[in-house]
Scaffold this motif. Structure first.
Motif, PDB file in Angstrom:
ATOM      1  N   ASN A  34       0.820  -1.212   0.000  1.00 32.18           N
ATOM      2  CA  ASN A  34       0.000   0.000   0.000  1.00 32.18           C
ATOM      3  C   ASN A  34       0.854   1.261   0.000  1.00 32.18           C
ATOM      4  O   ASN A  34       0.440   2.289  -0.555  1.00 32.18           O
ATOM      5  N   THR A  35       2.028   1.220   0.626  1.00 33.24           N
ATOM      6  CA  THR A  35       2.915   2.395   0.620  1.00 33.24           C
ATOM      7  C   THR A  35       3.281   2.783  -0.808  1.00 33.24           C
ATOM      8  O   THR A  35       3.239   3.957  -1.188  1.00 33.24           O
ATOM      9  N   VAL A  36       3.620   1.777  -1.624  1.00 33.66           N
ATOM     10  CA  VAL A  36       3.972   2.037  -3.019  1.00 33.66           C
ATOM     11  C   VAL A  36       2.761   2.533  -3.796  1.00 33.66           C
ATOM     12  O   VAL A  36       2.855   3.496  -4.581  1.00 33.66           O
ATOM     13  N   TYR A  37       1.607   1.921  -3.574  1.00 31.31           N
ATOM     14  CA  TYR A  37       0.415   2.305  -4.317  1.00 31.31           C
ATOM     15  C   TYR A  37      -0.032   3.721  -3.984  1.00 31.31           C
ATOM     16  O   TYR A  37      -0.422   4.488  -4.875  1.00 31.31           O
ATOM     17  N   VAL A  38      -0.011   4.055  -2.709  1.00 34.07           N
ATOM     18  CA  VAL A  38      -0.421   5.408  -2.311  1.00 34.07           C
ATOM     19  C   VAL A  38       0.524   6.436  -2.915  1.00 34.07           C
ATOM     20  O   VAL A  38       0.095   7.494  -3.413  1.00 34.07           O
ATOM     21  N   LEU A  39       1.827   6.150  -2.904  1.00 35.73           N
ATOM     22  CA  LEU A  39       2.801   7.059  -3.510  1.00 35.73           C
ATOM     23  C   LEU A  39       2.531   7.193  -5.010  1.00 35.73           C
ATOM     24  O   LEU A  39       2.585   8.301  -5.567  1.00 35.73           O
ATOM     25  N   MET A  69      -5.857  -1.575   5.926  1.00 37.57           N
ATOM     26  CA  MET A  69      -4.948  -1.852   4.823  1.00 37.57           C
ATOM     27  C   MET A  69      -5.691  -2.444   3.622  1.00 37.57           C
ATOM     28  O   MET A  69      -5.392  -2.113   2.458  1.00 37.57           O
ATOM     29  N   LEU A  70      -6.677  -3.285   3.904  1.00 36.95           N
ATOM     30  CA  LEU A  70      -7.460  -3.865   2.811  1.00 36.95           C
ATOM     31  C   LEU A  70      -8.296  -2.798   2.109  1.00 36.95           C
ATOM     32  O   LEU A  70      -8.432  -2.812   0.878  1.00 36.95           O
ATOM     33  N   TYR A  71      -8.843  -1.868   2.876  1.00 34.97           N
ATOM     34  CA  TYR A  71      -9.600  -0.774   2.267  1.00 34.97           C
ATOM     35  C   TYR A  71      -8.695   0.093   1.382  1.00 34.97           C
ATOM     36  O   TYR A  71      -9.090   0.526   0.299  1.00 34.97           O
ATOM     37  N   ILE A  72      -7.487   0.352   1.854  1.00 33.89           N
ATOM     38  CA  ILE A  72      -6.535   1.134   1.045  1.00 33.89           C
ATOM     39  C   ILE A  72      -6.199   0.379  -0.232  1.00 33.89           C
ATOM     40  O   ILE A  72      -6.115   0.975  -1.321  1.00 33.89           O
ATOM     41  N   LEU A  73      -6.029  -0.937  -0.112  1.00 34.95           N
ATOM     42  CA  LEU A  73      -5.728  -1.753  -1.291  1.00 34.95           C
ATOM     43  C   LEU A  73      -6.883  -1.702  -2.290  1.00 34.95           C
ATOM     44  O   LEU A  73      -6.659  -1.551  -3.510  1.00 34.95           O
ATOM     45  N   VAL A  74      -8.107  -1.808  -1.792  1.00 32.27           N
ATOM     46  CA  VAL A  74      -9.277  -1.721  -2.682  1.00 32.27           C
ATOM     47  C   VAL A  74      -9.357  -0.354  -3.329  1.00 32.27           C
ATOM     48  O   VAL A  74      -9.623  -0.221  -4.531  1.00 32.27           O
ATOM     49  N   GLY A  75      -9.107   0.698  -2.533  1.00 28.23           N
ATOM     50  CA  GLY A  75      -9.167   2.053  -3.076  1.00 28.23           C
ATOM     51  C   GLY A  75      -8.130   2.287  -4.164  1.00 28.23           C
ATOM     52  O   GLY A  75      -8.440   2.822  -5.235  1.00 28.23           O
ATOM     53  N   CYS A  76      -6.902   1.887  -3.918  1.00 22.77           N
ATOM     54  CA  CYS A  76      -5.845   2.057  -4.924  1.00 22.77           C
ATOM     55  C   CYS A  76      -6.129   1.218  -6.166  1.00 22.77           C
ATOM     56  O   CYS A  76      -5.885   1.676  -7.299  1.00 22.77           O
ATOM     57  N   SER A  77      -6.642   0.017  -5.975  1.00 21.84           N
ATOM     58  CA  SER A  77      -6.989  -0.829  -7.116  1.00 21.84           C
ATOM     59  C   SER A  77      -8.098  -0.193  -7.948  1.00 21.84           C
ATOM     60  O   SER A  77      -8.080  -0.246  -9.185  1.00 21.84           O
ATOM     61  N   THR A  78      -9.058   0.432  -7.274  1.00 22.00           N
ATOM     62  CA  THR A  78     -10.145   1.110  -7.985  1.00 22.00           C
ATOM     63  C   THR A  78      -9.613   2.281  -8.802  1.00 22.00           C
ATOM     64  O   THR A  78     -10.031   2.505  -9.947  1.00 22.00           O
TER      65      THR A  78
END
Length: 499
Positions: free
Chosen positions: A265-270, A336-345
């Motif tokens: 998630n750190t990489v995805y958010v960046l 963390m799962l919500y962040i993963l879903v958000g970045c994937s979206t």
């Protein structure tokens, strides 16, 4: 022979006879003909046959059972209502698989769950070993249907018949010769009969006979595999191999899962923060420096799709993990799962917009439409996964199966080629570019739209449509292959060129 055994024997013989009658109908409907109205007709006849002879084994019907059959029937009706070549070929595989799975769910003694992988194994069991096991039942039933006294009587009758034929043969030769000499018409008939036999294709007769035999035996073996099923224990192992090993349960330590999610998630958010300024700004002309609309649309599209797919797998592993969680650690994992879903979206939407830009630049095609649909489907899967994070009791596998089957039926009925044609014609009004060959090569559903467009554009597509009309007029049609879009397209073309 007891009454119960005799009743079972009579029922199996009746099922065998009906199976061969159904096989005859099958080859009349499909031999040398494209599927059309014949497909839903045979599906209905098959269900009547299976559910009548195996009704004693049928489990209680539920809403799922009706939904399943409804999906199968709607898919079979696509051979009448649509003529999309992609789904035309794909459904030849999908529909039989769905039917076999449905039969196994309804009739198998094992009562498999429709949402577990086990149902696939049970279906293969009924399709192969249970089916072929009863091919020998056919000959055994015929053997058991008569006693030795009847056999002796039959032998005597057959002997007398052969004796009569042997005596009558020389007499017939003399009589036929005399009658042929006495009557010219009769002589002409005798000459005509061999010529008629020469016109008969014995190769076709052999193929049709083999078709009927294999289909009849297969249908009987399938239904009787449910009626008189044998319990196979595929987990039994020889003693030298030791006891059967218990299935391995997948577990991921919650600390390990949390670490993985935080790192990813750190990489995805960046990634989202750095590129957000132009990720969705292409519509207003905000592009990365040195990039054109085509470059922007093409670059990174497949990479984003792959990353989203990887994220989805990670999400499923996290949700399916049986590791113990609780308290603060559980909340961290959920965040963390919500962040993963958000970045994937975000990535999925970015890929969607890139493909839309690419279509505006280069046109709309079947593959691009299917990719669009796949991304929407993946988005719905992500939404369900997000709900599953909040509601742990949500049966995710069942939801995905129902969503997948519903989505497939919708894709069959959405009119993909008509949408593609209309989008390309709208694109022509903007930039004047149109691939006429591609449009005319789509399914017959697009013909009314193309006629309307050609009339509006002073006959721009008339030559293409005239070729289409000519090809359709030359094609021989059987009632079994009746397809409404083909019929409607030919009528519209005739009306258009008649004017």
């Amino acid at each position: 022979m007891t009454d119960e055994t005799e009743l079972k024997l009579n029922r199996s013989l009746a099922a065998l006879i009906v199976a061969f009658l159904l096989a005859i109908v099958h080859q009349l409907l499909f031999y040398g003909k494209l599927p059309g109205v014949s497909y839903p007709i045979f599906v209905c006849l098959f269900y009547v046959y299976m559910l009548y002879y195996a009704k004693a084994k049928m489990r209680k019907l539920t809403k799922l059972s009706y939904f399943w059959f409804g999906a199968i029937f709607l898919l079979s009706m696509t051979y009448v209502l649509f003529h999309n070549l992609f789904y035309f070929g794909l459904n030849l595989l999908v529909i039989p698989v769905l039917i076999l799975l449905h039969m196994t769910y309804l009739l198998s003694d094992k009562r498999p769950s429709w949402s577990q992988f086990r149902i696939l194994w049970d279906t293969l069991e009924h399709l192969l070993p249970q089916n072929f096991r009863h091919w020998g039942t056919v000959f055994k039933d015929f053997k058991s249907s008569s006693d030795s006294k009847v056999k002796d009587e039959r032998k005597q009758v057959l002997g007398k018949v052969f004796t009569g034929l042997a005596i009558s043969l020389p007499i017939l030769l003399v009589v036929i010769t005399l009658l042929a000499s006495a009557d010219g018409v009769f002589h002409h008939v005798l000459i005509w009969l061999p010529n008629m036999l020469d016109r008969i294709s014995f190769g076709e007769i052999i193929v049709r006979t083999l078709w009927i035999f294999l289909m009849g035996m297969g249908l009987f073996g399938l239904v009787w595999g449910f009626v008189d099923s044998k319990i196979y224990d595929w987990n039994v192992q020889p003693r030298e191999y030791g006891p059967v090993q218990a299935p391995v349960t997948f577990k991921v330590d919650p600390v390990i899962m949390t670490t993985i999610l935080i790192a990813i998630n750190t990489v995805y958010v960046l990634f989202v923060i750095v590129q957000f300024s132009y990720l969705f700004g292409a519509w207003e002309g905000m592009l990365p420096e040195g990039s054109s609309y085509a470059d922007y649309a093409r670059s990174g599209f497949f990479e984003l799709i792959m990353v989203t797919a990887i994220n989805f797998v990670i999400l499923m592993l996290a949700l399916g993990s049986e590791g113990k969680r609780g308290g603060l650690l559980q909340k961290v994992i959920n965040i963390m799962l919500y962040i993963l879903v958000g970045c994937s979206t975000v990535m999925l939407y970015s890929a969607y917009t890139r493909l839309t830009l690419y279509e505006e630049a280069y046109g709309y095609t079947t593959i691009r439409f299917l990719v669009h649909a796949f991304m929407i489907f993946m988005g719905l899967l992500l939404i369900l996964a997000a709900v599953r994070i909040v509601v742990p009791r949500l049966p995710l596998a069942k939801c995905y199966i129902v969503l997948g089957l519903t989505s497939y039926v919708v894709m069959n009925y959405i009119g993909m080629d008509v949408i593609i044609a209309n989008k390309n014609m709208e694109r022509y009004e903007v930039n004047g570019k149109l691939d006429a060959d591609y449009l005319v090569g789509l399914s017959p559903e697009v013909i009314p739209s193309l006629i309307k467009f050609s009339r509006k554009e002073d006959g721009m597509l008339d030559q293409f449509l005239k070729n289409k009309w000519w090809d359709g007029a030359q094609r021989e049609r059987k009632w079994q292959s009746f397809n409404f879009p083909e019929y409607q397209a030919q009528r519209e073309l005739e009306k258009y060129f008649a004017q």
